[in-house]
Design a protein around this motif. Sequence first.
Motif, PDB file in Angstrom:
ATOM      1  N   ALA A   1      24.069  31.035 -67.850  1.00  0.00           N
ATOM      2  CA  ALA A   1      23.983  29.604 -67.507  1.00  0.00           C
ATOM      3  C   ALA A   1      23.260  29.402 -66.181  1.00  0.00           C
ATOM      4  O   ALA A   1      22.432  28.488 -66.032  1.00  0.00           O
ATOM      5  N   THR A   2      23.542  30.257 -65.205  1.00  0.00           N
ATOM      6  CA  THR A   2      22.878  30.166 -63.907  1.00  0.00           C
ATOM      7  C   THR A   2      21.393  30.494 -64.035  1.00  0.00           C
ATOM      8  O   THR A   2      20.540  29.823 -63.433  1.00  0.00           O
TER       9      THR A   2
ATOM     10  N   ALA B   1      19.642  27.548 -65.520  1.00  0.00           N
ATOM     11  CA  ALA B   1      19.584  26.436 -64.571  1.00  0.00           C
ATOM     12  C   ALA B   1      18.497  26.655 -63.532  1.00  0.00           C
ATOM     13  O   ALA B   1      17.912  25.690 -63.009  1.00  0.00           O
ATOM     14  N   GLU B   2      18.196  27.923 -63.237  1.00  0.00           N
ATOM     15  CA  GLU B   2      17.165  28.228 -62.243  1.00  0.00           C
ATOM     16  C   GLU B   2      15.808  28.469 -62.881  1.00  0.00           C
ATOM     17  O   GLU B   2      14.868  28.921 -62.217  1.00  0.00           O
TER      18      GLU B   2
ATOM     19  N   ARG C   1      23.959  25.268 -73.596  1.00  0.00           N
ATOM     20  CA  ARG C   1      23.742  23.815 -73.621  1.00  0.00           C
ATOM     21  C   ARG C   1      24.856  23.073 -74.336  1.00  0.00           C
ATOM     22  O   ARG C   1      25.310  22.008 -73.891  1.00  0.00           O
TER      23      ARG C   1
END
Length: 584
Positions: free
Chosen positions: A49-50, A53-54, A77
């Motif tokens: 997830a990180t 996001a990046e 998501r």
Amino acid sequence: MGGVMKNADMAGIFEQMADFLEIRGENPFKIRAYRRAAQVIEHLPREVATMLAEGEDLKALPGIGEAIASKMAELVRTGHLVAWETLRDSLPEGLSTLLEIPGIGPKTAYRLATELGISSVDELEQAILEGKVAHLFRLGDRTAQNILHSIRSMRRKDQRIPLGQALPIVEEILSALRPLPGVRNLVPAGSLRRFRETLGDIDLMGTADNPEAVIRSFVSLPQVREVLAQGPTKASVILSGGLQADLRMVEHEAFGSLLQYFTGSRQHNIALRTRMQKKGLKLSEYGITDTATDRLEKFSTEEAFYERLGLQYIPPEIREDRGEIDLAERKAIPRLVERSDIRGDLHVHTNWSDGTASLEDMARAAKALGYQYLAITDHSGGLGIAGGLNEERLLKQMQAIRQLDERLEGIRLLAGIEVNILADGRLDLPDGILSRLDVVVASVHSALNQSEAKMTRRILKALENPHVDILAHPTCRLIGQREPIAVDLEAVFQAAAQHRKILEINSMPDRLDLQDISIYRARELGVLLAIDTDAHRPEHFDLVRFGIAMARRGWCRPAHILNCRPLGEVLSYLKRDEAYRRTG
């Protein structure tokens, strides 16, 4: 699924996808792709997830193609994976539960569900007791009973037992059996040999001139509570505490291939077999078969086994299918850190706080190990720990350490402290006194339930303090007792690299903190590490072997470990003025 999708949950879903596809008879390459993806995701140093996001490209990960990358993004998501849920719903109820039982593969689970209508562990247990499983699968009573014991063992131990609990029991067993006449080899295999932090059962491998006598002695040991099966070359038992142990004996010339096969990991062996199939070689616990001639070669050592495959010997701790086979093919696996590399310990307690031994006892025990230096780092006083040091007592201890250091020859004593990181990131001793110490170890012991954002800010603030040298047991976990704190380890690693701080690999068996994948990532970022014992009495120095094993699993060489360096280099890294330190 509620909340942010974690890597462990995602890996489990992809592993189930592979099982479900195997049941449906899908393309083997597709099945392997999902298993490989599960392994990669499980060992990622950062949350998917990180990464998303990046803006990171998941397809850059090894073994992750466009289709799987898309499914990973879908899970992050939405918290759902339509393909997995559709496949799951098309199969009999309870299949996932049956697949969690050791010894039951996808096809067996499917037959149990469809032909016997079994959808739970309890129903399977009842069917075994009624003789239905042995009859249906023509497995025989022994195999059915082994599944039954797996079920009961799984319940007893909640699937996995900490390494620190299992290893002493195994060492007692080995000590009892190795002196028997004719025993040449006797070692643990499986997760224990790879020093996984938890394990499901024990595999012991050996050779002897009279294997049947060794088996008889094994099942008669006082540690054995129940004998599950016994033959001339193999026995399975339940040990005190509920741990299952299997002993296999083979002929001397076949020991190497047996040990390699049962050491694993499963992913490593699958990758190895797949690669060698293309070269016309078939690998098994019995040896290597040339498929063109059907000739079996046996190997008495693992070194010879890997050499026959054209590979450099691969240390057991890194056999996890994380690129080690490619490196072995290029003869590029580095020399990993060993016990003989350790030159000192930088986190040790005495009876000035909650330790049980005096300064001199700890110093002499460290000297007896050949250590060049030892840092005394008792607790600061703000923890409520018995004897925790306030400023006045710390100054007295510093003086005592300096005086003892003058008397002792052959080892250098460093004056330090394990200072608590308060809830807001301040330390519970002032900078003035911290600046007079050789080593400052900082750690979190309180307010462990802070949010990830607060905990991360707290630790980062401590790392910014110029007097802090080492962050001890960074995730505060206690294996099987307490979950790790919520903290952004990537941010911690980045800060440690920026401020030249040292991260500890705590050797206490109930901590093993940092864990292997975090060590791997910290090392990648250039963070220097220290393998410390957190010893509270002289016998604890021997626990360094656990920290070394974690460091090896994180692919650490001696250069990555501060306390593999000689005293002068350690003092230089800690940036303390020699004359000032001596006057205390």
